[in-house]
Design a protein around this motif. Structure first.
Motif, PDB file in Angstrom:
ATOM      1  N   VAL A   1      24.920 -12.163 -14.983  1.00  0.00           N
ATOM      2  CA  VAL A   1      25.330 -13.735 -15.114  1.00  0.00           C
ATOM      3  C   VAL A   1      26.678 -13.722 -14.071  1.00  0.00           C
TER       4      VAL A   1
ATOM      5  N   GLU B   1      31.932 -22.031 -11.339  1.00  0.00           N
ATOM      6  CA  GLU B   1      31.809 -20.903 -12.211  1.00  0.00           C
ATOM      7  C   GLU B   1      32.775 -20.839 -13.324  1.00  0.00           C
TER       8      GLU B   1
ATOM      9  N   ILE C   1      31.131 -22.349 -16.222  1.00  0.00           N
ATOM     10  CA  ILE C   1      29.928 -21.402 -16.905  1.00  0.00           C
ATOM     11  C   ILE C   1      30.586 -20.247 -17.616  1.00  0.00           C
ATOM     12  N   ALA C   2      31.682 -19.595 -17.266  1.00  0.00           N
ATOM     13  CA  ALA C   2      32.431 -18.725 -17.691  1.00  0.00           C
ATOM     14  C   ALA C   2      33.074 -19.200 -19.040  1.00  0.00           C
TER      15      ALA C   2
ATOM     16  N   SER D   1      25.214 -14.119 -10.463  1.00  0.00           N
ATOM     17  CA  SER D   1      24.672 -15.330 -10.688  1.00  0.00           C
ATOM     18  C   SER D   1      25.517 -16.606 -10.223  1.00  0.00           C
ATOM     19  N   THR D   2      26.395 -16.576 -11.256  1.00  0.00           N
ATOM     20  CA  THR D   2      27.304 -17.736 -11.105  1.00  0.00           C
ATOM     21  C   THR D   2      28.194 -17.678  -9.910  1.00  0.00           C
ATOM     22  N   SER D   3      28.439 -16.549  -9.322  1.00  0.00           N
ATOM     23  CA  SER D   3      29.392 -16.271  -8.050  1.00  0.00           C
ATOM     24  C   SER D   3      28.650 -16.993  -7.047  1.00  0.00           C
TER      25      SER D   3
ATOM     26  N   LEU E   1      26.136 -18.870  -6.914  1.00  0.00           N
ATOM     27  CA  LEU E   1      25.734 -20.173  -7.121  1.00  0.00           C
ATOM     28  C   LEU E   1      27.112 -21.050  -6.612  1.00  0.00           C
ATOM     29  N   SER E   2      28.151 -20.588  -7.162  1.00  0.00           N
ATOM     30  CA  SER E   2      29.410 -21.527  -6.429  1.00  0.00           C
ATOM     31  C   SER E   2      29.586 -21.129  -5.056  1.00  0.00           C
TER      32      SER E   2
END
Length: 345
Positions: A318, A293, A296-297, A321-323, A325-326
């Motif tokens: 965003v 994550e 991505i950030a 979604s990234t959180s 996914l992680s």
């Protein structure tokens, strides 16, 4: 005197000399003859009770022996026309132990009592310390157990030394026979009397000299067989050997309890170590998921023109979604670790 003391310090714990027995058992260091006892450091605090016990028992026993034999007639053996007085100790040899064995018995009794008392004190101190260590593995408790094991090893060596010495004597009848100082003194007196009787009988006839020779041979033969009679000493040593063996078993029992406690503590430490490893693995998986994550950030944090920057409300989407996914990656890797049994169930 000085020569005997050097012998006490250098050789076996219980050994025989020509006219003396050397006793070197723990704090008791003595030279015992058929009539007297010579002690090294009799004013030592540990030796004083032994000296008092000798004063109480030995005069009492000697007085009883005199009373028993005082009313009896003087035993004499006629050889070559002369009477040979039998030593006073011969009359009481069958009724009680010789003087040297009385001293040896008291010495063994005191040594066994002293060692058994030391083992009892060790047991009294050992079990609470070991229980505390099982409940709380700390530096203080570990140091106490280390000191306890050192004391136990030294005490076991002392008990084993006395036990092995008695066992060595029990295995060798010749060594036990050499400890019969009173019997050897009686035999020497009889032998001297027989020699005097033989010299005095030289004026008699040839037949009488042959008779004297036969009698002398029979006495020597009987003395030869008596030399191998060690039943009294064997029974005495076996009794204290069994007592020392019991004391040794107590020490081995304490050592076994120490070993069991150490095994239990090692199991506890291994379990805690495994828990730490599992925690470390879990944190590593979580760190990897968070690092994704963060990657991505970091990409979106670059000052590079992008069409997503102009879309309203895209930031929340965003980040969510990234959180997500992680988090899914974390669960996936955690499940894989459990499937491989890298983590506890």
């Amino acid at each position: 005197m000085g020569r005997y003391i050097i012998t006490v310090c250098c050789f076996k714990s219980i050994s025989a000399r020509e006219k003396a027995m050397i006793v070197n058992l723990e704090f008791i260091k003595a030279i015992v003859t058929a009539e007297e006892v010579l002690l090294l450091d009799p004013l030592c605090q540990e030796v004083i009770p032994f000296v008092e016990q000798l004063k109480q028992q030995l005069p009492h026993k000697n007085q009883l022996r005199i009373q028993e034999t005082g009313h009896e007639k003087e035993a004499r053996s006629s050889v070559g026309g002369q009477s040979v007085p039998v030593p006073e100790a011969a009359e009481s040899l069958n009724s009680e132990l010789p003087f040297e064995f009385q001293v040896l018995e008291i010495a063994l009794e005191f040594v066994c009592m002293y060692l058994d008392s030391s083992v009892s004190d060790l047991e009294k101190n050992a079990y609470p310390v070991l229980d505390d260590l099982a409940r709380d593995v700390s530096t203080k408790n570990l140091e106490l157990v280390r000191s306890l094991k050192s004391n136990l090893t030294r005490l076991l060596a002392r008990v084993q030394k006395v036990r092995d010495e008695i066992e060595h004597l029990l295995d060798d009848n010749e060594d036990m026979a050499q400890l019969y100082l009173t019997r050897k003194r009686m035999q020497n007196q009889q032998h001297e009397a027989l020699l005097n009787g033989t010299v005095a009988s030289n004026s008699f006839t040839t037949n009488l000299r042959r008779l004297n020779s036969n009698r002398s041979g029979s006495v020597v033969t009987s003395n030869h067989f008596d030399d191998h009679d060690v039943e009294d000493l064997e029974m005495l040593l076996e009794a204290y050997f069994m007592q020392l063996d019991g004391t040794r078993n107590k020490i081995l029992s304490v050592r076994e309890y120490i070993d069991d406690t150490e095994d239990y503590v090692n199991i506890q430490l291994d379990n805690q170590r495994n828990e730490l490893i599992q925690l470390q693995l879990t944190l590593t998986i979580a760190s990897f998921a968070i690092a994704l994550e963060t990657l991505i950030a970091g990409v979106f944090g670059m000052n590079i023109p992008c069409k997503l920057y102009v879309i309203d409300g895209i930031f929340g989407t965003v980040v969510g979604s990234t959180s997500t996914l992680s988090f899914l990656l974390f669960l996936l890797m955690l499940g894989y670790a459990r499937w491989k049994k890298l983590l506890g169930t």
